[in-house]
Write a protein that holds these residues in place. Structure first.
Motif, PDB file in Angstrom:
ATOM      1  N   ILE A 172      37.269  43.968  46.235  1.00 31.76           N
ATOM      2  CA  ILE A 172      36.805  43.925  45.155  1.00 31.76           C
ATOM      3  C   ILE A 172      35.466  45.215  45.260  1.00 31.76           C
ATOM      4  CG2 ILE A 172      35.360  42.470  43.006  1.00 31.76           C
ATOM      5  CD1 ILE A 172      36.267  40.215  44.702  1.00 31.76           C
ATOM      6  N   THR A 173      34.497  45.155  46.672  1.00 27.18           N
ATOM      7  CA  THR A 173      33.748  45.858  46.072  1.00 27.18           C
ATOM      8  C   THR A 173      34.350  47.324  45.528  1.00 27.18           C
ATOM      9  OG1 THR A 173      31.832  44.702  47.401  1.00 27.18           O
ATOM     10  CG2 THR A 173      31.149  46.871  46.998  1.00 27.18           C
ATOM     11  N   SER A 174      34.941  47.459  46.852  1.00 28.47           N
ATOM     12  CA  SER A 174      35.740  48.958  46.530  1.00 28.47           C
ATOM     13  C   SER A 174      36.401  49.285  45.121  1.00 28.47           C
ATOM     14  CB  SER A 174      37.021  49.419  47.714  1.00 28.47           C
ATOM     15  OG  SER A 174      36.382  48.575  48.948  1.00 28.47           O
ATOM     16  N   LEU A 175      36.774  48.132  44.822  1.00 34.05           N
ATOM     17  CA  LEU A 175      37.367  48.524  43.393  1.00 34.05           C
ATOM     18  C   LEU A 175      36.533  48.587  42.363  1.00 34.05           C
ATOM     19  CD1 LEU A 175      40.426  46.234  43.304  1.00 34.05           C
ATOM     20  CD2 LEU A 175      40.574  48.760  42.889  1.00 34.05           C
ATOM     21  N   GLU A 176      35.386  48.003  42.505  1.00 32.37           N
ATOM     22  CA  GLU A 176      34.531  48.350  41.237  1.00 32.37           C
ATOM     23  C   GLU A 176      33.556  49.655  41.422  1.00 32.37           C
ATOM     24  OE1 GLU A 176      31.945  45.054  42.791  1.00 32.37           O
ATOM     25  OE2 GLU A 176      32.483  43.870  41.070  1.00 32.37           O
ATOM     26  N   ARG A 177      33.462  50.668  43.138  1.00 29.70           N
ATOM     27  CA  ARG A 177      33.013  51.195  42.712  1.00 29.70           C
ATOM     28  C   ARG A 177      33.456  52.463  42.646  1.00 29.70           C
ATOM     29  NH1 ARG A 177      29.917  51.382  48.981  1.00 29.70           N
ATOM     30  NH2 ARG A 177      27.718  50.200  48.345  1.00 29.70           N
ATOM     31  N   ILE A 205      40.715  56.050  46.135  1.00 32.34           N
ATOM     32  CA  ILE A 205      39.852  56.797  45.986  1.00 32.34           C
ATOM     33  C   ILE A 205      39.333  54.938  46.332  1.00 32.34           C
ATOM     34  CG2 ILE A 205      37.146  56.994  45.192  1.00 32.34           C
ATOM     35  CD1 ILE A 205      38.756  58.987  43.192  1.00 32.34           C
ATOM     36  N   ALA A 206      39.593  53.735  45.816  1.00 31.58           N
ATOM     37  CA  ALA A 206      39.232  52.601  46.052  1.00 31.58           C
ATOM     38  C   ALA A 206      39.712  52.338  47.773  1.00 31.58           C
ATOM     39  CB  ALA A 206      39.762  51.391  45.281  1.00 31.58           C
ATOM     40  N   ARG A 207      40.480  53.173  48.100  1.00 31.06           N
ATOM     41  CA  ARG A 207      41.215  52.473  49.064  1.00 31.06           C
ATOM     42  C   ARG A 207      40.787  53.156  50.638  1.00 31.06           C
ATOM     43  NH1 ARG A 207      47.336  54.824  49.810  1.00 31.06           N
ATOM     44  NH2 ARG A 207      46.766  56.591  49.972  1.00 31.06           N
ATOM     45  N   THR A 208      40.010  54.226  50.289  1.00 30.63           N
ATOM     46  CA  THR A 208      38.990  55.549  51.349  1.00 30.63           C
ATOM     47  C   THR A 208      38.041  54.777  51.544  1.00 30.63           C
ATOM     48  OG1 THR A 208      40.449  57.320  49.808  1.00 30.63           O
ATOM     49  CG2 THR A 208      38.698  57.330  51.950  1.00 30.63           C
ATOM     50  N   ILE A 209      37.524  54.837  50.088  1.00 31.67           N
ATOM     51  CA  ILE A 209      35.901  54.118  50.199  1.00 31.67           C
ATOM     52  C   ILE A 209      35.653  52.816  51.147  1.00 31.67           C
ATOM     53  CG2 ILE A 209      34.280  52.532  48.737  1.00 31.67           C
ATOM     54  CD1 ILE A 209      35.102  54.311  46.394  1.00 31.67           C
ATOM     55  N   ALA A 210      37.129  51.742  51.028  1.00 30.76           N
ATOM     56  CA  ALA A 210      37.346  50.232  51.688  1.00 30.76           C
ATOM     57  C   ALA A 210      36.905  50.590  53.196  1.00 30.76           C
ATOM     58  CB  ALA A 210      39.073  49.652  51.739  1.00 30.76           C
ATOM     59  N   VAL A 211      36.877  52.089  53.916  1.00 29.68           N
ATOM     60  CA  VAL A 211      36.421  51.457  54.861  1.00 29.68           C
ATOM     61  C   VAL A 211      35.688  52.412  55.225  1.00 29.68           C
ATOM     62  CG1 VAL A 211      37.980  53.382  57.140  1.00 29.68           C
ATOM     63  CG2 VAL A 211      38.514  52.608  55.214  1.00 29.68           C
ATOM     64  N   SER A 212      34.438  52.184  54.388  1.00 29.15           N
ATOM     65  CA  SER A 212      33.756  52.951  54.145  1.00 29.15           C
ATOM     66  C   SER A 212      32.839  54.174  54.701  1.00 29.15           C
ATOM     67  CB  SER A 212      32.130  51.977  55.183  1.00 29.15           C
ATOM     68  OG  SER A 212      32.010  50.674  54.090  1.00 29.15           O
ATOM     69  N   PRO A 213      33.332  54.997  54.798  1.00 32.41           N
ATOM     70  CA  PRO A 213      33.263  56.527  55.200  1.00 32.41           C
ATOM     71  C   PRO A 213      31.815  57.079  55.425  1.00 32.41           C
ATOM     72  CG  PRO A 213      34.543  56.699  53.405  1.00 32.41           C
ATOM     73  CD  PRO A 213      34.274  55.322  53.340  1.00 32.41           C
ATOM     74  N   GLU A 214      31.335  57.969  55.534  1.00 30.91           N
ATOM     75  CA  GLU A 214      30.711  59.082  55.550  1.00 30.91           C
ATOM     76  C   GLU A 214      30.846  59.832  54.107  1.00 30.91           C
ATOM     77  OE1 GLU A 214      29.335  59.579  59.567  1.00 30.91           O
ATOM     78  OE2 GLU A 214      29.953  57.616  60.238  1.00 30.91           O
ATOM     79  N   VAL A 215      32.098  60.943  55.407  1.00 30.67           N
ATOM     80  CA  VAL A 215      32.055  61.235  53.966  1.00 30.67           C
ATOM     81  C   VAL A 215      33.480  61.090  53.700  1.00 30.67           C
ATOM     82  CG1 VAL A 215      32.641  63.924  54.303  1.00 30.67           C
ATOM     83  CG2 VAL A 215      31.134  62.950  56.195  1.00 30.67           C
ATOM     84  N   ILE A 216      34.054  61.900  52.129  1.00 26.75           N
ATOM     85  CA  ILE A 216      35.267  62.084  51.515  1.00 26.75           C
ATOM     86  C   ILE A 216      35.083  63.087  50.992  1.00 26.75           C
ATOM     87  CG2 ILE A 216      36.252  61.066  49.377  1.00 26.75           C
ATOM     88  CD1 ILE A 216      34.401  58.778  49.166  1.00 26.75           C
ATOM     89  N   LEU A 217      36.611  63.450  51.291  1.00 27.06           N
ATOM     90  CA  LEU A 217      37.446  65.068  51.200  1.00 27.06           C
ATOM     91  C   LEU A 217      37.873  64.353  49.855  1.00 27.06           C
ATOM     92  CD1 LEU A 217      38.117  66.279  54.663  1.00 27.06           C
ATOM     93  CD2 LEU A 217      36.100  66.578  53.548  1.00 27.06           C
ATOM     94  N   LEU A 240      29.776  58.581  42.803  1.00 24.66           N
ATOM     95  CA  LEU A 240      29.995  57.839  44.799  1.00 24.66           C
ATOM     96  C   LEU A 240      28.947  59.278  45.749  1.00 24.66           C
ATOM     97  CD1 LEU A 240      33.770  58.578  44.717  1.00 24.66           C
ATOM     98  CD2 LEU A 240      33.103  56.679  45.255  1.00 24.66           C
ATOM     99  N   ARG A 241      28.645  60.158  44.654  1.00 25.80           N
ATOM    100  CA  ARG A 241      27.439  60.769  45.410  1.00 25.80           C
ATOM    101  C   ARG A 241      26.287  59.742  46.015  1.00 25.80           C
ATOM    102  NH1 ARG A 241      23.446  64.788  44.343  1.00 25.80           N
ATOM    103  NH2 ARG A 241      23.504  64.354  42.185  1.00 25.80           N
TER     104      ARG A 241
END
Lengths: 298, 421, 456
Positions: A172-177, A205-217, A240-241
């Protein structure tokens, strides 16, 4: 939104000015003229970078795609990589999370460090690296699973959720973000492929955020989307910045101007110029950069 | 980020799973290899004895007295045929083993030699009557299959008796027994006796049958492919044809046999067991393969060539036959060879149309009764004599040999003549 | 004259037609412009002369036996015709034999029948010969007239060729119709003697037929359930072997193997598909079955010498390439973007395969398995040689069972009359087999096609 539009206008005006100026006077005396780029111009080195890359060369078999690029990416900044098609921007980006490993003929040399650790070191696990450095691709590629399962995929394989409530929270958090939750909250079990193009990309993007990365390419994340969806994505990047460091490859200079703080210009595999986004677009220091920005090619 | 730690902890298990998964994959591939290897090894081992035949050296008396010929009798074919050659052989055996007295033992002695030896002797004498004289004819004759099995494999079965083992030992001592290359295998056709059995009949039968198959399925297949690829309008009828072709490719072969039985034999009255009907049935089976591969070959010719021809004023048909078809020929031929290879190995439908009888004569044409290699394999594998097992395995090797050569030619064609546009 | 001589005559007349037409056309070319090459005119007249005649001969050859058979029957007096079918067929057979051997017969009825046969035969031959000559000559005559050059020769010739091409492709339809009709026709005759219900649901298979004329199919039982069960049992064993090995091989070869290994391994596995089934049957019957029996007996189990297990295992080996080839294709068809998406999130390759690629490729894989199953069900030689004839109803793979295909072969390769319920039963079984494999194939292709659309 209004400020962005004004910015666009002023940018266009500046570009026109420069073009007329160049045609009438020889103002280019202090611009770097060499077509052979020997050194990157501008602020490519930072203090305390998130990502630090030195003398990066990338080969596809015999063909060289990146020539001796040295670039730093700072914490929580959005850096845009621009340049004409086929000049290595995506290749460089993919080197940052070792996605080039999946291509047999690809060879990367040089030093690439994330938080000071060499990511191409034998001891560095690509799996771990990619959990810290996520990627969003040009064409949205949701898995043929439900929306929930798409977002939950990453946390599940890495074991990030202790129980199902935890997992729900992460999803849910990832989808919200990603700015998607409100549109899909009633149909989390629907297949991810059933969403519109823009929604699919936000899902990715939500999928990528869900893993709590530090960098997003991000590799041209909005190029396959319509203008409205593109605008939504660009707003998202700005939000996201706050939590992530973002490197975005883009074809659109206007987009680079809208979303990034620093911009790097690649020309035929060489990193020509790096600098603050505003300055690059109003006062480029290399002739090649100026040619690109004023539309002489690309 | 604390997530890094969690991820790090999960890695060990995940990589273990990764390794195991790869291992399963590799094991699966190797299992496939091992099956193949066991199969080939088994057949080769079983086949080796068949390539050697045991022979016994005899001195056969051919003087006129023994032959019971009058002094002035004409040595024409009729007289020569009337001679009791079996008796001559028996006599020569008695001469080689003078110590054998009892009737029972003598019978065992006679059984050492193949029952076909008398015919070989007869044919030799008829072709060369000069052999009749006071000098005995020294000849290596085929041994009976029981002797053959015992001598080559050195296993004692119930079919070989004590005394015969003694006889064989004496022959060994006298250097009167040997194994040599089994030419009978290739020169004779089927027989009840394993040592006289060969695949010549089956080889010729396969040849005639495949010839019919090729002559029917190749032109029809190419014609159909040309039509579907170049001339057919996009309508329901064309779709229906394509659906039928795809379905036919997957129909079990035995159903084609039923078709052959019901329609070709019963309705049209084509003789059973003839290569003509075998070829008809097989060509129906091969047709989908040839059509599909020919279409692919035709499709690969670039449209620019067609456009060039049409631009010069050639009609569509002239374009196809003068330009497209020749360029697609390598691909078409490759498909045809592969189709023929498949047809060569088919058994079930041919059983249905009667190519399963015991046929001794070598077929000389489309309408003679015949059998084919795979059916010969099937028939022989039922026989209890061990010698037939070896023959069956050897026939399998011959069949596999043909298939390997055909596929190799197809691959060669594909590599060397198919242009990459 | 007989057919071969006639064919030579047709060829001869066509050749004459060709040269005549071509010559006439090239002569005309000197005084007028032609709309086609001389050779096209030649082809046209040759086709005119030859094609109808050829078709006539083919039709005659196809239908002559049936027609003459009818003639014989009609010439027989009522008393003979009203006999039971077997007796009548026997009678007619002896007439046919006498005709072939050319021996005189004593029975006046047979004599009369033979005469009417010969009359009909020679009549038909005369009519045929006349027609052939008329057609052939008409072509030559036309080529000599002035009307020749007025015809659009090339267009007409091409039209004929196009029709020929279309007919060739329609052979596929004709074949399917032929299969359906022939199998259906005979199967329906079977169901007149044995009820459909008894056939499909009966559990005893013991195909005996009447020995005396008046016992009509009463002593045999044709319950096909043991056959269906046997077929399914062996096919199931085959799939249990082929699917895991085939699928895992496909995954390994397309995702993990180096290009060199794949270049050797893939063809090696394809070889398994190229080996004739009779070879597998030999292997199963003479090596695998005894081996299983010996192993079983050494652990104390009773294993039949023709166990379902032996046949099933060997059949499974034969089917491996079917599963692995199709799975390989569908796995490769999954777009790279999907793999990139998963790897980009930090998944390992096996996780990507197990959780993303295989679920994405699943419809295609299922389609492949169904096609392999259809192949297993329709397989004949392996089971004929390695499975038994005893129609036992059992689920124990160590026992001997029989299958639908084995029974079809057994029923039709003995010496029996074509019409007895025993041989007709083979067609009924053939019908079941055809329908089942057809349904499986159509279903499987449908799934695979739908899956492909998803990704294109």
């Amino acid at each position: 939104m209004t400020t962005q539009v004004n910015g666009l206008d002023s940018l266009a005006l500046r570009a026109d000015d420069m073009a007329t100026q160049n045609n009438s006077e020889n103002l280019t005396a202090d611009k770097h003229q060499d077509v052979e780029v020997l050194e990157t111009i501008g602020e490519n080195i930072l203090e305390n970078p998130k990502f630090s890359t030195r003398n990066v060369n990338v080969f596809y078999g015999e063909k060289q795609a990146i020539f001796d690029a040295s670039l730093d990416i700072g914490q929580n900044e959005v850096i845009a990589l621009i340049g004409p098609s086929g000049c290595g921007k995506s290749t460089y980006l993919r080197a940052l999370n070792r996605m080039n490993d999946t291509i047999d003929s690809c060879r990367v040399s040089g030093q690439l460090k994330l938080d000071g650790e060499d990511i191409y070191d034998k001891k560095m696990d690509p799996v771990l690296l990619r959990a810290r450095v996520g990627m969003v691709f040009q064409k949205p590629n949701p898995f043929p699973k439900s929306i929930y399962d798409n977002v939950a995929y990453g946390p599940r394989i890495h074991g990030l959720a202790k129980n199902s409530t935890d997992l729900d929270e992460i999803v849910i958090t990832s989808l919200e973000r990603a700015g998607l939750f409100n549109e899909v909250k009633d149909r989390l079990t629907a297949p991810g492929t059933g969403l519109s193009g823009g929604q699919q990309q936000r899902l990715c993007i939500a999928r990528t955020i869900a893993v709590s990365p530090e960098v997003i390419l991000m590799d041209e994340p909005a190029s396959a989307l319509d203008p409205i969806a593109t605008a939504i994505i660009e707003e998202l990047i700005d939000e996201l910045r706050e939590n992530y460091t973002i490197a975005i490859v883009t074809h659109s200079m206007q987009q680079a101007a809208r979303v990034s703080q620093r911009t790097a210009y690649f020309h035929l595999g060489k990193l020509v110029e790096v600098g603050e986004t505003n300055l690059i677009f109003t006062n480029p220091r290399h002739q090649l950069t100026e040619n690109y920005i004023t539309g002489k090619f690309g | 980020m604390n997530n890094t730690e969690t991820v790090k902890n999960s890695l060990k298990k995940r990589y273990a799973r990764e390794k195991r998964f790869q291992l399963y994959g590799r094991m699966a591939v190797w299992t496939g290899f091992i099956f193949l290897a066991i199969l080939l090894f088994d057949i080769i081992t079983k086949a080796t004895p068949a390539f050697q035949a045991t022979e016994i050296f005899l001195d056969i008396p051919l003087d006129p007295v023994t032959l019971e010929l009058q002094a002035d009798t004409q040595l024409d074919e009729e007289t020569l045929r009337a001679i009791d050659y079996a008796g001559l052989i028996k006599k020569s055996l008695r001469q080689a083993f003078p110590e054998v007295k009892k009737r029972k033992d003598k019978k065992l002695l006679y059984k050492l030699v193949s029952s076909g030896a008398e015919f070989k002797l007869r044919d030799m004498v008829i072709n060369n009557p000069q052999l009749i004289g006071n000098k005995p004819l020294s000849l290596w004759v085929l041994a009976d299959d029981d002797v053959d099995t015992f001598y080559k494999l050195e296993t004692v079965t119930s079919r070989i008796k004590e005394q015969q083992i003694g006889f064989i030992d004496k022959l060994k001592q006298d250097d009167r027994i040997r194994t040599s290359f089994n030419t009978t295998f290739f020169t004779h056709s089927d027989s009840r006796e394993p040592e006289q059995a060969g695949i010549r009949g089956a080889l010729m039968g396969s040849f005639w049958t495949l010839l019919v198959t090729l002559l029917i399925s190749l032109p029809v297949g190419i014609a159909a492919a040309v039509y579907l690829e170049e001339f057919a309008p996009q309508n329901k009828f064309t779709d229906f044809i394509e659906i039928n072709i795809n379905n036919l490719a997957a129909v079990p072969s035995i159903v084609f046999g039923l078709l052959g039985l019901a329609v070709f034999i019963n309705f049209f009255g084509i003789p059973r067991s003839a290569p003509l009907i075998g070829g008809l049935v097989l060509s129906l089976m091969t047709l989908p393969t040839i059509i599909i591969s020919s279409r692919a070959a035709l499709k690969s010719v670039p449209p620019s060539i067609k456009e060039a021809a049409l631009g010069l004023g050639a009609s569509h048909m002239q374009t196809v036959f003068h330009h497209v078809l020749p360029l697609a020929m390598p691909g078409i031929l490759t498909g045809a060879i592969i189709g023929m290879a498949q047809a060569l190995g088919e058994t079930a439908p041919l059983l249905m149309i009667g190519m399963v009888a015991f046929i001794v004569d070598v077929p000389g044409g489309f309408l003679d009764s015949a059998t084919v290699l795979p059916v010969q394999i099937y028939l022989w594998s039922d026989s209890p004599e061990r010698a037939f097992t070896a023959l069956t395995a050897a026939t399998i090797l011959v069949l596999l040999g043909f298939l390997a050569v055909m596929n190799a030619i197809a691959i060669y064609l594909r590599k060397h003549f198919e242009r990459r546009w | 004259m007989n057919a071969s001589a006639l064919i030579f005559i047709i060829i001869g007349l066509s050749l004459i037609s060709y040269f005549s037409g071509r010559h006439r056309a090239s002569v005309s070319a000197k005084s007028q412009t032609l709309i086609a090459l001389p050779k096209h005119y030649g082809y046209m007249t040759a086709i005119w002369s030859g094609l109808p005649a050829l078709l006539l001969i083919i039709l005659w050859a196809m239908f002559k036996p049936a027609y003459l058979h009818e003639q014989i029957i009609q010439s027989l007096p009522a008393s003979v015709i009203l006999q039971a079918q077997d007796q009548l067929d026997l009678y007619v057979n002896s007439i046919n034999l006498a005709i072939e051997n050319g021996e005189p017969v004593e029975d006046p009825i047979m004599q009369k029948a033979m005469e009417s046969y010969q009359v009909a035969d020679s009549n038909s031959k005369w009519i045929l010969t006349t027609l052939v000559f008329v057609i052939g000559l008409s072509g030559i005559i036309f080529s000599l007239t002035g009307a020749l050059t007025k015809v659009q020769a090339r267009v007409k010739v091409e039209k004929v060729i196009r029709i020929f091409l279309m007919l060739c492709s329609a052979v596929a339809i004709v074949t399917t119709i032929g299969i359906v009709l022939s199998v259906l026709f005979e199967a329906l005759r079977f169901f007149e003697a044995v009820s459909f219900f008894d056939f499909v649901f009966g559990t005893t298979w013991s195909p005996q037929t009447a020995i005396r004329v008046d016992q009509v199919g009463s002593s045999g039982s044709f319950g096909a359930i043991p056959l269906f069960v046997g077929t399914i049992l062996i096919s199931l064993i085959a799939l249990i072997i082929a699917v895991p090995i085939g699928l895992l091989s496909a995954i390994y070869l397309s995702e993990y193997a180096s290009a060199k290994f794949r270049a050797i391994a893939k063809p090696a596995l394809e070889v398994l598909a190229g080996i004739p089934t009779v070879v597998y049957g030999f292997f199963a019957a003479l090596t695998v079955a005894p081996f299983i029996r010996d192993v079983g007996q050494s652990i104390g189990l009773t294993v039949a010498s023709e166990s379902a297990l032996a046949a099933g295992i060997v059949m499974g080996v034969m089917i491996i390439p079917f599963v692995s080839s199709l799975s390989d294709d569908v796995i490769n068809a999954v777009p790279q973007a999907m793999r990139d998406g998963s790897l980009g999130l930090g998944a390992t390759q096996s996780e990507t395969i197990k959780q993303v690629i295989i679920p994405a490729a699943l419809p295609g894989i299922v389609g492949g398995v169904l096609l392999a199953a259809s192949r297993a069900i329709g397989e004949t030689m392996i089971v004929v040689m390695a499975a038994g004839l005893s129609a036992k109803l059992t689920a124990n793979p160590l026992e001997a069972v029989t299958t639908v295909t084995v029974q079809i072969v057994t029923l039709l390769t003995g010496d029996q009359e074509f019409d007895s319920p025993k041989t007709l039963a083979a067609f009924a079984l053939g019908l079941m087999l055809f329908v089942t494999t057809l349904v499986l194939n159509v279903f499987a292709l449908h799934i695979v096609r739908k899956y492909r659309e998803q990704y294109e």
